[in-house]
Design an enzyme around this catalytic site. Structure first.
Site, PDB file in Angstrom:
ATOM      1  N   GLY A  63     -26.873  17.082  66.253  1.00  0.00           N
ATOM      2  CA  GLY A  63     -27.695  17.269  65.065  1.00  0.00           C
ATOM      3  C   GLY A  63     -27.580  18.658  64.482  1.00  0.00           C
ATOM      4  N   LYS A  66     -23.134  19.308  63.302  1.00  0.00           N
ATOM      5  CA  LYS A  66     -22.746  17.946  62.929  1.00  0.00           C
ATOM      6  C   LYS A  66     -21.239  17.778  62.761  1.00  0.00           C
ATOM      7  CE  LYS A  66     -26.946  16.325  60.585  1.00  0.00           C
ATOM      8  NZ  LYS A  66     -26.996  14.953  61.117  1.00  0.00           N
ATOM      9  N   GLY A 114     -30.209  11.401  57.641  1.00  0.00           N
ATOM     10  CA  GLY A 114     -29.444  10.186  57.389  1.00  0.00           C
ATOM     11  C   GLY A 114     -27.960  10.309  57.691  1.00  0.00           C
ATOM     12  N   ASN A 170     -25.095   6.866  69.298  1.00  0.00           N
ATOM     13  CA  ASN A 170     -26.428   7.114  68.745  1.00  0.00           C
ATOM     14  C   ASN A 170     -26.887   5.878  67.977  1.00  0.00           C
ATOM     15  OD1 ASN A 170     -28.756   8.042  67.581  1.00  0.00           O
ATOM     16  ND2 ASN A 170     -27.811   9.727  66.467  1.00  0.00           N
ATOM     17  N   SER A 173     -31.396   6.853  65.726  1.00  0.00           N
ATOM     18  CA  SER A 173     -31.904   7.633  64.604  1.00  0.00           C
ATOM     19  C   SER A 173     -32.799   6.747  63.745  1.00  0.00           C
ATOM     20  CB  SER A 173     -30.757   8.171  63.748  1.00  0.00           C
ATOM     21  OG  SER A 173     -31.259   8.696  62.537  1.00  0.00           O
ATOM     22  N   THR A 245     -35.591  11.425  68.073  1.00  0.00           N
ATOM     23  CA  THR A 245     -36.848  11.803  67.424  1.00  0.00           C
ATOM     24  C   THR A 245     -37.821  10.624  67.382  1.00  0.00           C
ATOM     25  OG1 THR A 245     -35.893  11.246  65.275  1.00  0.00           O
ATOM     26  CG2 THR A 245     -35.722  13.542  65.990  1.00  0.00           C
TER      27      THR A 245
END
Length: 362
Positions: A63, A66, A114, A170, A173, A245
């Site tokens: 994050g 990136k 995003g 991932n 998200s 998160t």
């Protein structure tokens, strides 16, 4: 406690909006303005996890970097490893700005970025040019407009297998619509089957088998945790990263910023993410590696993740508030905690508070 110099630097950086400040910090690392951290390696902190040997258990979470612009500079701050991404096959702009919000009273961040990134090719080119020293993981994701999201993850495995020391899929998200649906059992089984088959195929051809981790959300039901644990074990996944998160806003002081949509990270995530970590450790057993993420702000909180069942830990948001000296402070602090605990190795302390954390409210 943040020292006066760090407080002044933070005040200056916080004059800028969060995304501009982030870009400035990347530029500072690129230019060498941020001094390297001088840490004496402590063999008690060394861990071998998923076949990789980590000089210390602290990593930079995905994050921040990136597009793989500063992995080596991050390792010089004291991290034992770093993770680039999330990267998607095609470049994408992400969500409209503003999309990052500081909750200063809470030492937290809300983001709805995003998966903004420059795509596979840009990141691959930078990783291929690295010296090869240090552990750099690649966090892979799916494009927002993808018609076949599983194919996007497979593409990530195929593109980066020669340069990644480990992969993170991932699927957690909250800022890509429908992405968390991949955590549902049937979808997860299909994803893991395809991703691990691709990894095994390229490993057979190259002789290089790269471990694959799965990054999960903290906002899971008990049934959801059961399903993820069962599929991880059934597919012989290499490890879990707990957690991404949260959508929760419980207990926040900054109620104005709390109204922003997106995923919350930082200090308020510590309790929830650590409880989910312990619950997952209970479910998967002792052997499966777990990386604990969420609210790590000190050597004490890093060690608490390990006590709750983590083999390794990662941070990101707390460095926004504490500055680039934080990883070095944590690693030095862990050595002092090893003295206090009279432990020969940090792995001895794993699971020592597993029952306590597994019983905590999620």
């Amino acid at each position: 406690m943040i020292d006066p110099f760090k407080r002044l630097a933070r005040k200056g950086l916080f004059l800028f909006d969060p995304e501009t400040a982030h870009g400035m910090s990347i530029a500072a690392l690129k230019s060498g303005l941020v001094p390297a951290c001088q840490i004496t390696p402590d063999p008690r902190l060394c861990q071998t996890v998923a076949g990789l040997t980590f000089e210390n258990p602290l990593g930079m979470a995905a994050g921040y970097d990136k597009n793989a612009e500063v992995p080596e500079a991050l390792l010089k701050l004291g991290f034992g490893f770093t993770e680039i991404g999330t990267v998607t096959p095609k470049p994408q702009a992400g969500n409209p700005r503003p999309r990052i919000f500081r909750l200063v009273e809470d030492e937290a961040v809300i983001n709805r970025l995003g998966f903004n990134n420059e795509g596979h090719e840009a990141a691959f080119g930078r990783l291929a040019a690295l010296s090869g020293r240090g552990i750099v993981g690649v966090n892979i994701g799916a494009n927002k407009d993808s018609e076949d999201r599983i194919a996007d993850y497979v593409a990530g495995i195929r593109r980066f297998h020669s340069v990644a020391r480990y992969f993170t899929a991932n699927i957690s998200s909250p800022n890509t619509p429908g992405l968390r649906d991949l955590q549902a059992r049937e979808s997860l089984a299909a994803l893991l089957s395809s991703v691990l088959a691709a990894r095994d195929e390229v490993a057979a051809a190259s002789g290089r088998k790269v471990p694959v981790f799965l990054k999960i959300a903290p906002d899971l039901t008990e049934e959801g945790m059961d399903d993820i644990a069962a599929e991880a074990l059934a597919h012989a996944l290499d490890g879990l990263i707990v957690s991404n998160t949260t959508l929760s806003r419980d207990g926040l002081k900054d109620q104005r910023q709390a109204k922003e949509t997106g995923g919350l990270s930082g200090v308020p995530l510590f309790e929830k993410s650590t409880a989910v970590l312990a619950r997952m450790r209970k479910r998967v057993g002792a052997a499966l590696p777990i990386i604990g993420v969420g609210g790590v702000s000190s050597a004490e909180t890093a060690l608490e993740k390990i006590r709750a069942g983590a083999d390794l830990v990662q941070l990101y948001s707390c460095m926004v508030y504490e500055g680039p000296g934080l990883p070095g402070d944590i690693v030095r602090g862990l050595s002092k905690l090893m003295d206090r605990e009279k432990a020969a190795g940090i792995g001895e302390l794993r699971d020592s508070r597993l029952d306590y954390w597994a019983a905590r409210k999620v």
